[in-house]
Design a protein around this motif. Structure first.
Motif, PDB file in Angstrom:
ATOM      1  N   HIS A 130       0.834  -1.176  -0.049  1.00 15.37           N
ATOM      2  CA  HIS A 130      -0.025   0.111  -0.008  1.00 15.37           C
ATOM      3  C   HIS A 130       0.945   1.249  -0.032  1.00 15.37           C
ATOM      4  N   PRO A 158      -5.375   2.756   3.488  1.00 20.64           N
ATOM      5  CA  PRO A 158      -6.920   2.246   3.360  1.00 20.64           C
ATOM      6  C   PRO A 158      -7.858   2.945   4.250  1.00 20.64           C
ATOM      7  N   TYR A 168      -8.119  -3.075   4.871  1.00 26.63           N
ATOM      8  CA  TYR A 168      -6.844  -3.389   4.769  1.00 26.63           C
ATOM      9  C   TYR A 168      -6.729  -4.793   5.017  1.00 26.63           C
ATOM     10  N   THR A 214      -4.766  -6.980   2.008  1.00 25.74           N
ATOM     11  CA  THR A 214      -3.738  -7.681   2.299  1.00 25.74           C
ATOM     12  C   THR A 214      -3.841  -9.031   2.376  1.00 25.74           C
ATOM     13  N   MET A 230       3.306  -1.489   3.907  1.00 20.56           N
ATOM     14  CA  MET A 230       2.538  -0.242   3.787  1.00 20.56           C
ATOM     15  C   MET A 230       3.524   0.825   3.927  1.00 20.56           C
ATOM     16  N   TYR A 263       3.558   4.576   5.094  1.00 24.62           N
ATOM     17  CA  TYR A 263       2.326   5.463   5.776  1.00 24.62           C
ATOM     18  C   TYR A 263       3.067   6.748   6.274  1.00 24.62           C
ATOM     19  N   LEU A 295      -7.617   1.941  12.264  1.00 27.06           N
ATOM     20  CA  LEU A 295      -6.375   1.274  11.583  1.00 27.06           C
ATOM     21  C   LEU A 295      -5.251   2.329  11.676  1.00 27.06           C
TER      22      LEU A 295
END
Length: 625
Positions: free
Chosen positions: A313, A317, A323, A327, A341, A343, A375
């Motif tokens: 990612h 998300p 997520y 995944t 990911m 982020y 998240l």
């Protein structure tokens, strides 16, 4: 088609017999047997089972055990196509009824349904609820209804689809036909709505473990996403199939181009592309090895490709459900895979702004923010990511650490960040709560940029009070303070950060703030462990390499001739099992999981000839079957 059920034979015995003869499997996994027996005996239920956990067997097998045709409701053309191809390979009479068929083809499928010539029929939801289709179904003998991707029926689900609302008609028109709703991801709120909308409130819920131990979860601080992604793929997954998710179409195309330039075979996929281009790119991903697809989040729904080795990612998300679903498209074959990911703070700001600017009701926005916060907590945790992920879905893992996420492999340091947070909040307050992250960091480290001087912020008492940290450290601290809710994006001013109700406790020293530090060795440690092979053991890792290569080449040739993906012919796990066991008789080959009666009939002689022709890699004799 499997033999007709014997009325004197117990359901469990018949289920095991069909499982072995049709699907080539020696036994059930987890809750599969309970679900199969319950539905085969005419019961309704809701099934929550992770991607790769064997959901499809929970409705395919009962459909074969009951009289009539099982109707599978799915919104996913790719899933319908691949599952029907796999069922046909196993000797099951299966078909689809969707928009890809011509009028003549659709009429032939309808004729076969009425005549009792189908075991399973896959139907799109918007077609099923039409008067014509409902009338057709009333004239046929129906074994069961399976509503796949059932979270689509819920407005609280991560992939709500309005056409699913009409599926309540199934219970009204066919009250005596068992219904099974299935999904890989649903929190308590979503499960409740699924049950209500599909009239399953009194039906049992079978909830399997959400744990995917073969997937390694990694979340890194985003500083140059595309460059980090390229390094991740080249260092860890060179030559592997993978999916990269981006939020926008433009970013999809830019990322695919950058990967291609770096020598990685990458294809874009989003709704703005020509339909033919999308179809070609999807087909290449499914049928070829080592293809990376860069896509918006819709891609991958219903794709059964089992050997996706990583999902990455580049944007955050919307929720843990999204997520987990995305995944979960990695490692469906149970082999080691990575969920990676990148982020940063901009991800939180972007998602919060999208929620604030949406046309949803206030209740929907509140739920969306709660899901986003969950998240973000996963991304920021210093503890085991898998443990937090599972607890979100109501599981309580016994172990404190999983040994297969970045935090467990290289535990981050945690320190008292109260003073750092106070400096940050004071800076945001003194500058009028009208500026974004980079401006605040410039002021804190004492960087007198034109913009800082323009607003006179170089004259404030907070100018330069944060020189003890560098820009990267402040960026990480600021992101965590926002994640904790002490700073929030301002919906009135794009990019600006403002204080919240909880910030008062931090400024007064009443609220504890613990900040995680990313150690310089974290990424190196994970790369080192991955290269040493400290992953979940690979099935078939003792397989004979030359034989394995011959089997894969044979499978590719068969797949091309039959016009199906290679994994429809035989899964990787089955190929690995053959190469490891080196069976010399039909009986020994039949004992390899994934070799059912029809596959033995179609391919047995060729496989045994390949095994006989391959020379063992070592000096010893091949093992006994």
């Amino acid at each position: 088609m499997p033999p007709a059920p014997n009325a004197t034979t117990d359901t469990a015995d018949r289920a095991l017999s069909v499982l072995h003869s049709v699907f080539g499997l020696p036994g059930f996994r987890g809750a599969q047997e309970k679900v199969v027996r319950h539905v085969a005996d005419g019961g309704n239920c809701l099934v929550l089972m992770p991607t790769g956990g064997g959901k499809s067997l929970c409705y395919q097998l009962p459909a074969l055990l009951r009289k009539g045709c099982g109707i599978v409701v799915s919104p996913l053309i790719a899933l319908m196509r691949d599952q029907v191809a796999g069922l046909l390979e196993a000797g099951v009479n299966a078909a689809v009824l969707n928009s890809t068929l011509s009028r003549e083809e659709a009429h032939e499928v309808e004729r076969r349904l009425i005549s009792g010539d189908l075991d399973l029929l896959y139907v799109a939801p918007e077609r099923l609820v039409t008067p014509r289709c409902l009338s057709l179904l009333e004239r046929a003998e129906i074994a069961l209804f399976a509503i796949d991707e059932a979270h689509c029926v819920s407005q609280w689900g991560h992939d709500f689809r309005p056409e699913y609302i009409g599926l309540s008609v199934i219970a009204e028109r066919f009250p005596d036909v068992p219904r099974i709703a299935l999904t890989a991801t649903a929190d308590e709120l979503t499960r409740k709505e699924i049950a209500e909308r599909l009239s399953l409130t009194d039906a049992p819920q079978f909830v399997a473990s959400f744990d995917r131990p073969n997937i390694r979860y990694e979340i890194v601080d985003k500083n140059n996403g595309p460059a980090q992604l390229k390094a991740f793929i080249k260092d860890r997954h060179a030559g592997d199939a993978g999916v990269v998710y981006c939020l926008s179409r433009a970013k999809v195309e830019d990322t695919a181009a950058a990967l291609t330039e770096a020598g990685i075979t990458a294809l874009p996929y989003h709704a703005g592309l020509d339909a033919g281009v999308r179809a070609r790119n999807q087909d290449r991903f499914i049928n070829e090895d080592g293809i990376v697809v860069v896509a918006t989040v819709a891609f991958g729904m219903g794709i059964d490709k089992p050997d996706v080795r990583f999902v990455a990612h580049l944007d955050l998300p919307k929720s843990i459900e999204a997520y987990y679903q995305e995944t979960g498209r990695a490692g469906r074959d149970g082999k080691p895979s990575t969920a990676w990911m990148a982020y940063g703070l901009s991800d939180i700001v972007q998602q919060r702004r999208m929620i604030d600017e949406s046309n949803g009701a206030e209740a929907f926005k509140r739920v969306s923010i709660r899901k986003l916060d969950a998240l973000v907590a996963l991304a920021e945790t210093a503890g085991c990511r898998r443990r937090l992920l599972l607890s979100y879905f109501g599981e309580s893992p016994a172990a404190e650490t999983c040994g297969n996420c970045d935090n467990c492999l290289s535990p981050p340091k945690v320190r008292d960040g109260k003073v750092i947070a106070q400096k940050l909040l004071s800076c945001a307050y003194r500058t009028g709560q009208r500026f974004g992250a980079m401006h605040l960091i410039d002021v804190l480290v004492g960087r007198a940029t034109e913009r800082v001087k323009q607003f006179g912020h170089d004259q404030l008492s907070v100018f330069g009070i944060g020189r003890e940290l560098n820009e990267k450290q402040w960026r990480a601290a600021l992101r965590q303070v926002v994640a904790m809710g002490h700073l929030a994006p301002d919906s009135e001013a794009y990019g600006a950060l403002k204080l919240t109700e909880t910030s008062r406790g931090v400024l007064k020293g009443e609220t504890a703030v613990m900040l995680r530090e990313e150690t310089a060795s974290t990424a190196r440690a994970i790369r080192s462990k991955s290269r040493r092979g400290d992953l979940v053991p690979r099935p078939g890792q003792a397989a004979d390499a030359p034989l394995l290569a011959s089997l894969r080449a044979w499978r590719s040739d068969i797949a091309r001739k039959r016009g199906v993906p290679a994994y429809v012919v035989l899964h990787d796990a089955t190929i690995d099992g053959i190469a490891a066991a080196r069976p010399t008789t039909s009986g020994q080959l039949r004992d390899i999981p994934g070799i059912g009666d029809k596959k033995l009939e179609h391919y047995g002689d060729e496989l045994l000839a390949l095994i006989a022709a391959a020379r063992p890699s070592g000096s010893g004799s091949p093992p006994d079957g």
